[in-house]
Design an enzyme around this catalytic site. Structure first.
Site, short mmCIF file in Angstrom:
data_model
loop_
_atom_site.label_atom_id
_atom_site.label_comp_id
_atom_site.label_asym_id
_atom_site.label_seq_id
_atom_site.Cartn_x
_atom_site.Cartn_y
_atom_site.Cartn_z
CD GLU A 208 -2.84 -1.13 2.40
OE1 GLU A 208 -4.06 -0.89 2.27
OE2 GLU A 208 -2.30 -1.40 3.48
CE1 TYR B 188 -17.33 26.09 -3.05
CE2 TYR B 188 -18.84 27.03 -1.45
CZ TYR B 188 -18.45 26.84 -2.77
OH TYR B 188 -19.16 27.40 -3.79
CB ILE C 272 -8.68 5.13 6.60
CG1 ILE C 272 -9.61 3.99 7.00
CG2 ILE C 272 -7.85 4.79 5.39
CD1 ILE C 272 -10.63 3.62 5.91
CD GLU C 273 -9.69 2.80 11.47
OE1 GLU C 273 -8.76 2.96 10.64
OE2 GLU C 273 -10.17 1.69 11.75
CE LYS D 67 -6.50 0.99 2.27
NZ LYS D 67 -5.72 0.66 3.48
#
Length: 121
Positions: free
Chosen positions: A23, A55, A74-75, A101
């Site tokens: 990864e 934004y 990813i947390e 993901k």
């Protein structure tokens, strides 16, 4: 005090997050949603971008965080995005970040794995 929401939906970034070496080496696409609860202040009446959360600048900050330092989880990435946004603008009262993901290294058939983090200010 009025509160309104700004949503950034399906922001796509290429990054190298994940636990496994492949990864880190190959990288992949990550999809990010951000929901910001914003204190209205004078923005709803003044019609001035300086009175709100821009934004475009929020997107740039999310991109910098997601494509910057590598994270295993990813947390942790979602948490970093949420903390970065709340630190960036005092008008943000709550932020919710979802990170998807699509190419997960597991033996199974699924569209994606998603993690959501919410931070009230």
């Amino acid at each position: 005090m009025a509160i309104y929401q700004i949503t950034l939906k399906n922001c796509a970034f290429y990054a190298r997050h994940g636990v496994f070496e492949q990864e880190a080496a190959l990288g992949q696409r990550f999809l990010v949603d951000v929901v910001l609860d914003v204190e209205a202040g004078d923005a709803l009446v003044s019609d001035e971008v300086e009175q709100t959360v821009h934004y475009g600048l929020a997107y740039a900050l999310v991109e910098k965080i997601v494509t910057g330092s590598r994270r295993n989880l990813i947390e942790a990435l979602a948490n970093d995005v949420a903390l970065g946004l709340t630190a960036w603008s005092p008008l943000i009262r709550r932020v919710e970040v979802a990170i998807r993901k699509p190419s997960v290294p597991i033996a199974g058939i699924l569209d994606y794995v998603e993690v959501r983090v919410e931070h009230p200010v």
